[in-house]
Design a protein around this motif. Structure first.
Motif, short mmCIF file in Angstrom:
data_model
loop_
_atom_site.label_atom_id
_atom_site.label_comp_id
_atom_site.label_asym_id
_atom_site.label_seq_id
_atom_site.Cartn_x
_atom_site.Cartn_y
_atom_site.Cartn_z
N ALA A 121 -18.57 7.59 39.34
CA ALA A 121 -19.45 7.58 40.52
C ALA A 121 -20.15 6.25 40.71
O ALA A 121 -20.38 5.83 41.84
CB ALA A 121 -20.48 8.70 40.41
N ASP A 148 -17.30 8.55 51.20
CA ASP A 148 -18.16 9.48 51.91
C ASP A 148 -17.46 10.82 52.16
O ASP A 148 -18.04 11.88 51.92
CB ASP A 148 -18.55 8.86 53.26
CG ASP A 148 -20.03 8.88 53.45
OD1 ASP A 148 -20.74 9.06 52.44
OD2 ASP A 148 -20.49 8.71 54.59
N TYR A 174 -14.90 12.10 50.58
CA TYR A 174 -14.70 12.80 49.31
C TYR A 174 -15.96 13.55 48.93
O TYR A 174 -15.92 14.74 48.59
CB TYR A 174 -14.34 11.79 48.22
CG TYR A 174 -14.53 12.26 46.81
CD1 TYR A 174 -13.66 13.20 46.25
CD2 TYR A 174 -15.59 11.83 46.03
CE1 TYR A 174 -13.84 13.66 44.96
CE2 TYR A 174 -15.79 12.28 44.75
CZ TYR A 174 -14.90 13.19 44.22
OH TYR A 174 -15.09 13.65 42.95
N SER A 175 -17.08 12.85 49.00
CA SER A 175 -18.33 13.46 48.56
C SER A 175 -18.72 14.62 49.48
O SER A 175 -19.19 15.66 49.01
CB SER A 175 -19.39 12.37 48.50
OG SER A 175 -20.59 12.80 49.00
N VAL A 185 -16.27 17.70 48.67
CA VAL A 185 -16.52 18.37 47.39
C VAL A 185 -17.88 19.04 47.38
O VAL A 185 -18.05 20.12 46.82
CB VAL A 185 -16.37 17.38 46.22
CG1 VAL A 185 -16.77 18.02 44.91
CG2 VAL A 185 -14.94 16.90 46.13
N ARG A 186 -18.87 18.43 48.05
CA ARG A 186 -20.19 19.03 48.05
C ARG A 186 -20.28 20.21 49.02
O ARG A 186 -21.16 21.05 48.91
CB ARG A 186 -21.26 18.01 48.39
CG ARG A 186 -21.50 17.05 47.21
CD ARG A 186 -22.61 16.10 47.50
NE ARG A 186 -22.40 15.43 48.78
CZ ARG A 186 -23.37 15.19 49.64
NH1 ARG A 186 -24.59 15.54 49.36
NH2 ARG A 186 -23.10 14.59 50.77
N CYS A 244 -19.22 14.13 39.95
CA CYS A 244 -19.06 12.79 40.51
C CYS A 244 -19.55 12.76 41.96
O CYS A 244 -20.29 11.85 42.35
CB CYS A 244 -17.60 12.37 40.44
SG CYS A 244 -17.26 10.77 41.14
N ALA A 245 -19.15 13.77 42.75
CA ALA A 245 -19.52 13.79 44.16
C ALA A 245 -21.04 13.80 44.32
O ALA A 245 -21.59 13.13 45.19
CB ALA A 245 -18.91 15.00 44.85
N TYR A 246 -21.73 14.58 43.47
CA TYR A 246 -23.18 14.64 43.57
C TYR A 246 -23.81 13.35 43.04
O TYR A 246 -24.80 12.86 43.58
CB TYR A 246 -23.73 15.85 42.81
CG TYR A 246 -23.47 17.15 43.53
CD1 TYR A 246 -24.40 17.67 44.41
CD2 TYR A 246 -22.30 17.86 43.33
CE1 TYR A 246 -24.17 18.86 45.07
CE2 TYR A 246 -22.05 19.04 43.99
CZ TYR A 246 -22.99 19.54 44.86
OH TYR A 246 -22.76 20.71 45.53
N GLU A 292 -24.10 10.41 45.52
CA GLU A 292 -25.25 10.46 46.43
C GLU A 292 -26.53 10.05 45.73
O GLU A 292 -27.35 9.32 46.27
CB GLU A 292 -25.40 11.88 47.00
CG GLU A 292 -24.26 12.30 47.89
CD GLU A 292 -24.07 11.36 49.05
OE1 GLU A 292 -25.05 11.06 49.74
OE2 GLU A 292 -22.92 10.91 49.26
#
Lengths: 226, 237
Positions: free
Chosen positions: B40, B59, B61-62, B65-66, B116-118, B121
């Motif tokens: 990340a 962006d 991707y995140s 996944v979120r 990773c996605a979190y 951010e």
């Protein structure tokens, strides 16, 4: 993308979407007021009530939702008192009801945390002013404290609402077929993993966007600066 | 009741099995969190620098996944890779070892992909929150970009990110329970097996809940302590 698989999968997933929406809707409609009540309980002067609410929040925020849903659906079904009480058994015995109960209890704990901080952040002067005007405690709450706390809490609550939609997917682990449950079945049935994932993700994202936009509109309506 | 509990836990050895499951949960959680964080950080820097195309990809991707349940991400990775891995492993004759290690690998990757996605951010937010004056001061001292980043921006951002990292970690350790659906023998799966064999799900799931609660409580205290240590000299907060 294979069009046959897409047309085959979409009806199933839409049926699942209905169940997901049902769970999420009940979770928000019941969990929101429940969370506010618990949040108020955590700020109350009664020590017993405060401790009960505090430990409820700590337990439900400190353990995975999967454990909670399993305790409610599999664990509590073992207790003979619950099995012989028709109302409790209706609540626990049916997968869908157990899932909704778990979601409500889980989101209630997080909502309570959001509202506790919102109530704590209220400016003292305004409440004192309301009391000086001779408002009863109930009026102070409904006309001053609650409207102000709601504005404070809404941004944080909107992400909690999106979490409720996602957490409803755990219902699939206790035999309730919602979007994720159907997606799993379709994935192992058709082997078109990516296609199914894209459709399912699109459905979830659409739901989250609708929920977030609705709350954002509400936030804008309630804000002082337009 | 208590005697029954003693027999179940100690004489039949379920206590040991549950503790072993907890160790697996912690290992998977730590490994997933670490991998997620390592991946990340550069992605967050790219996103922070607003590098064209890459930034949009990161962006999306995140956001995906979120916005999607963790369970679905796990199903995607599990079903999506099971075929490929099997053929590769059979071709090389490692069928058995892969069958055993497979859930662990997928589990760690899935947990890493989610955390990773979190983390992206969190880190991006922290990077943006570093006071601009400090960066200007570094520029006026003619520090090279790399030094500015590694000596000033990143350490400061790390302190700002700690609260967010704590949240991501709490979520990650709870998300590891989802891996049990693909048959990885961590705490939740062990509890489910015990519940099935002994026909007493209530006790087993409650113990699992207590163990998870212990993990989150301990890490919460550790994080508060770390936060206090990192905020030393920044004034009372």
């Amino acid at each position: 993308m294979n069009l046959d698989i897409v047309t085959y999968a979409i009806p199933f997933l839409l049926v699942g979407a209905k169940t997901t929406l049902l769970i999420a809707l009940f979770g928000i409609v019941l969990g929101f007021p429940f969370g506010i009540v618990v949040g108020l309980g955590r700020g109350s002067k009664n020590r017993v009530l405060r401790n009960i609410c505090d430990s409820y929040c700590a337990i439900f925020r400190g353990t995975p939702m999967l454990v909670q849903i399993f305790i409610i659906y599999y664990g509590l079904a073992q207790v003979s008192f619950i099995r012989h009480n028709p109302v409790l058994w209706w609540l626990i015995g049916e997968g869908l009801n157990a899932a909704i109960l778990a979601v409500v209890l889980n989101t209630g704990a997080y909502t309570a945390e959001i509202f506790r901080t919102a109530f704590l952040s209220l400016p003292k002067g305004l409440i004192e002013a309301a009391e000086a005007c001779g408002m009863s405690p109930w009026h102070v709450f409904t006309r001053v404290k609650f409207p102000l706390a709601l504005r404070q809490a809404l941004p944080a609550y909107s992400s909690e609402a999106a979490i409720v939609v996602k957490e409803s997917s755990l219902a699939s682990t206790i035999t309730v077929l919602e979007i994720t449950g159907y997606a799993k079945r379709l994935m192992s049935e058709t082997f078109a993993i990516m296609d199914i994932f894209i459709i399912t993700a699109a459905l979830y994202l659409a739901m989250n966007v609708v929920a977030l936009t609705a709350l954002k509109l509400l936030e804008r309506r309630l804000s002082f600066v337009r | 009741m208590l005697a029954e509990f003693w027999i179940l836990m100690v004489e039949r050895g379920w206590a040991l099995a549950l503790l072993r499951g907890s160790a697996v949960t912690i290992a998977i959680g730590l490994l997933g969190m670490f991998l997620g964080f390592v991946v990340a950080t550069p992605l967050a820097v790219l996103r922070w620098q607003k590098v064209a195309v890459v930034s949009q990809l990161v962006d999306s991707y995140s956001i995906v996944v979120r916005g999607v349940p963790g369970l679905l991400v796990i199903y995607l990775l599990f079903f999506g890779s099971v075929d490929m891995v099997k053929t590769v492993a059979t071709a090389f004759g490692y069928q058995d070892s892969v069958d055993n290690a497979y859930p662990y690998i997928v589990g760690v990757i899935a947990i890493a992909a989610i955390s990773c996605a979190y983390s992206i951010e969190v880190i991006r937010g922290a990077l943006q929150a570093v006071p601009y004056g400090l960066l200007e001061a570094a520029k006026s001292l003619a520090l090279p970009t790399g030094i500015t980043f590694s000596r000033i921006t990143f350490p400061l951002a790390l302190r700002l990110a700690l609260g967010g990292i704590n949240n991501v970690w709490q979520m990650t350790i709870k998300d590891t329970s989802l891996i049990s659906v693909i048959g990885l023998q961590e705490l939740m799966r062990t509890a489910a097996i015990g519940a099935g064999i002994t026909r007493s799900p209530f006790i087993f799931y409650c113990i699992a809940a207590a163990l998870f609660f212990g993990m989150t409580a301990v890490s919460q205290t550790l994080f508060s302590r770390a936060e206090r240590a990192l905020n030393r000299g920044f004034g009372a907060r």
